[in-house]
Write a protein that holds these residues in place. Sequence first.
Motif, PDB file in Angstrom:
ATOM      1  N   LEU A   1      15.535  29.535  25.735  1.00 18.04           N
ATOM      2  CA  LEU A   1      16.447  30.674  25.720  1.00 18.04           C
ATOM      3  C   LEU A   1      16.517  31.282  24.324  1.00 18.04           C
ATOM      4  N   GLY A   2      16.439  32.603  24.277  1.00 15.36           N
ATOM      5  CA  GLY A   2      16.478  33.288  22.988  1.00 15.36           C
ATOM      6  C   GLY A   2      15.180  33.198  22.215  1.00 15.36           C
ATOM      7  N   HIS A   3      14.135  32.650  22.859  1.00 15.78           N
ATOM      8  CA  HIS A   3      12.823  32.505  22.219  1.00 15.78           C
ATOM      9  C   HIS A   3      12.932  31.738  20.899  1.00 15.78           C
ATOM     10  N   ARG A   4      13.766  30.721  20.888  1.00 17.77           N
ATOM     11  CA  ARG A   4      13.925  29.876  19.707  1.00 17.77           C
ATOM     12  C   ARG A   4      13.070  28.619  19.877  1.00 17.77           C
ATOM     13  N   ARG A   5      11.754  28.808  19.820  1.00 19.30           N
ATOM     14  CA  ARG A   5      10.843  27.698  20.107  1.00 19.30           C
ATOM     15  C   ARG A   5      10.427  26.916  18.867  1.00 19.30           C
ATOM     16  N   GLY A   6      10.938  27.322  17.716  1.00 20.39           N
ATOM     17  CA  GLY A   6      10.720  26.538  16.508  1.00 20.39           C
ATOM     18  C   GLY A   6       9.338  26.683  15.910  1.00 20.39           C
ATOM     19  N   ASP A   7       9.031  25.770  14.981  1.00 18.58           N
ATOM     20  CA  ASP A   7       7.755  25.777  14.267  1.00 18.58           C
ATOM     21  C   ASP A   7       7.451  24.340  13.848  1.00 18.58           C
ATOM     22  N   PHE A   8       6.197  23.926  14.020  1.00 16.19           N
ATOM     23  CA  PHE A   8       5.827  22.549  13.703  1.00 16.19           C
ATOM     24  C   PHE A   8       5.505  22.354  12.223  1.00 16.19           C
ATOM     25  N   GLU A   9       4.886  23.350  11.600  1.00 13.07           N
ATOM     26  CA  GLU A   9       4.434  23.222  10.210  1.00 13.07           C
ATOM     27  C   GLU A   9       5.493  23.646   9.204  1.00 13.07           C
ATOM     28  N   ARG A  10       6.449  24.476   9.657  1.00 17.57           N
ATOM     29  CA  ARG A  10       7.516  24.954   8.774  1.00 17.57           C
ATOM     30  C   ARG A  10       8.860  24.584   9.397  1.00 17.57           C
ATOM     31  N   PRO A  11       9.954  24.664   8.616  1.00 17.06           N
ATOM     32  CA  PRO A  11      11.259  24.350   9.200  1.00 17.06           C
ATOM     33  C   PRO A  11      11.485  25.137  10.474  1.00 17.06           C
ATOM     34  N   PRO A  12      11.983  24.495  11.528  1.00 16.04           N
ATOM     35  CA  PRO A  12      12.625  23.175  11.532  1.00 16.04           C
ATOM     36  C   PRO A  12      11.692  21.994  11.760  1.00 16.04           C
ATOM     37  N   TYR A  13      10.369  22.197  11.717  1.00 12.90           N
ATOM     38  CA  TYR A  13       9.383  21.138  11.953  1.00 12.90           C
ATOM     39  C   TYR A  13       9.486  20.574  13.370  1.00 12.90           C
ATOM     40  N   ILE A  14       9.927  21.411  14.285  1.00  7.30           N
ATOM     41  CA  ILE A  14      10.047  21.054  15.702  1.00  7.30           C
ATOM     42  C   ILE A  14       9.560  22.256  16.501  1.00  7.30           C
ATOM     43  N   ARG A  15       8.716  21.994  17.499  1.00  9.28           N
ATOM     44  CA  ARG A  15       8.151  23.089  18.284  1.00  9.28           C
ATOM     45  C   ARG A  15       8.228  22.769  19.774  1.00  9.28           C
ATOM     46  N   LEU A  16       8.733  23.732  20.566  1.00  8.03           N
ATOM     47  CA  LEU A  16       8.745  23.637  22.019  1.00  8.03           C
ATOM     48  C   LEU A  16       7.502  24.341  22.551  1.00  8.03           C
ATOM     49  N   ASP A  17       6.742  23.645  23.420  1.00  9.01           N
ATOM     50  CA  ASP A  17       5.461  24.203  23.829  1.00  9.01           C
ATOM     51  C   ASP A  17       5.560  25.298  24.877  1.00  9.01           C
ATOM     52  N   GLN A  18       6.458  25.138  25.874  1.00  5.68           N
ATOM     53  CA  GLN A  18       6.500  26.110  26.963  1.00  5.68           C
ATOM     54  C   GLN A  18       7.813  25.982  27.719  1.00  5.68           C
ATOM     55  N   ASP A  19       8.044  26.963  28.575  1.00  3.59           N
ATOM     56  CA  ASP A  19       9.173  26.931  29.502  1.00  3.59           C
ATOM     57  C   ASP A  19       8.609  26.702  30.898  1.00  3.59           C
ATOM     58  N   ASP A  20       8.589  25.453  31.329  1.00  7.21           N
ATOM     59  CA  ASP A  20       8.030  25.108  32.637  1.00  7.21           C
ATOM     60  C   ASP A  20       9.102  25.303  33.702  1.00  7.21           C
ATOM     61  N   ARG A  21       8.853  26.163  34.645  1.00  5.47           N
ATOM     62  CA  ARG A  21       9.829  26.432  35.708  1.00  5.47           C
ATOM     63  C   ARG A  21       9.391  25.866  37.050  1.00  5.47           C
ATOM     64  N   SER A  22       8.254  25.151  37.057  1.00  2.00           N
ATOM     65  CA  SER A  22       7.682  24.689  38.315  1.00  2.00           C
ATOM     66  C   SER A  22       7.903  23.215  38.586  1.00  2.00           C
ATOM     67  N   GLY A  23       8.440  22.465  37.601  1.00  2.00           N
ATOM     68  CA  GLY A  23       8.554  21.026  37.786  1.00  2.00           C
ATOM     69  C   GLY A  23       7.184  20.374  37.848  1.00  2.00           C
ATOM     70  N   SER A  24       6.240  20.866  37.041  1.00  2.36           N
ATOM     71  CA  SER A  24       4.869  20.372  37.074  1.00  2.36           C
ATOM     72  C   SER A  24       4.780  18.991  36.441  1.00  2.36           C
ATOM     73  N   ALA A  25       3.610  18.365  36.613  1.00  2.00           N
ATOM     74  CA  ALA A  25       3.392  17.036  36.038  1.00  2.00           C
ATOM     75  C   ALA A  25       3.339  17.088  34.516  1.00  2.00           C
ATOM     76  N   ILE A  26       3.059  18.275  33.957  1.00  3.63           N
ATOM     77  CA  ILE A  26       3.009  18.420  32.501  1.00  3.63           C
ATOM     78  C   ILE A  26       4.408  18.556  31.922  1.00  3.63           C
TER      79      ILE A  26
END
Length: 233
Positions: free
Chosen positions: A102-127
Motif C-alpha cells: 500500500l502506498g508503493h512503499r516497497r523499500g530498498d535493499f541496497e539503501r535505507p531502509p535496507y528492506i525490500r518487498l518483492d511483489q503484491d501477490d493477490r492470488s495466494g500462489s505458492a511463491i
Amino acid sequence: MRLNRMIIRASDEGEGGNRVEKMTAARPIQSLSSRGAATGTLRVNLIWDQLPMIPTPRPTGGLKLSSRRLEPPPISHGRLVDLDLGCLYEFTAGQRGVVQALGHRRGDFERPPYIRLDQDDRSGSAIGENLFINLDHADELNRVLIFVFAYQGAFDGANAKVTLHPAIGNPLEIKLENPIAHAKSCAVAMLLRHGSELVVQREVQFTTGFQSELDRMYGWGMRWQDGQPKGLG
C-alpha cells in the motif's frame, strides 16, 4: 516488547540441513547470531490459501434411513483472501518507517531502509510475498516488526504462515493460527538485538485494527492516514 523468555540457539536443537524449524508459543525465540546468520540476506516469505476450504454444515432434521453410504460433509470455498506482508522498521539513529505494498512503499535493499518487498501477490500462489532484509546493515537497525494484514477476506481458514529463510541454517516457520474474531492484522515476529545477539522473536498478536494499531501496540510513534485502495498493477 520485553524479551522475557529463553533464547533458543541452533546448537540447542542439534539440527542441520534445511529442515524447517517451527517457532511456537513454547519456543518463541531464535538467535540468528548463534547460527552465523546475522549477516547476508534474510528472506521473509508469506503464503496462504486464497480460497479457504470451509465445511458446509449438514442440514438438521429427523433421522432418515438411506441405502447410501455416509459421506463427509461437502466442502465449499470461503471468501477470497488477499493477505499483505509488510514491516515496521526503526533505525538506531531513530528513523522509523514502513515497508508495504500500500502506498508503493516497497523499500530498498541496497539503501535505507535496507528492506525490500518483492511483489503484491493477490492470488495466494505458492511463491507468495517476500521481504528481503539486508542484514549486512543490521547494526543500523534497532528493530523490525514483521506483520501481515488482511486486505480482503479474513485470517480464519487461510492457513497463513510466514517462513524466515536466514543466509545460514534452517528456515524458521511461524503459523498465523488461532486468530481472534474479525482480525485485520497480525504482528508476526520481531527482529531485534538482545545484548550482542541478533534474534527473531515470535509474536503472533492479532488485532482488529490495521497498521496504526500495530504501531500503538508496539510503541512505534508514527502518524498514519487512510491509504488509497490498491490499484490494478
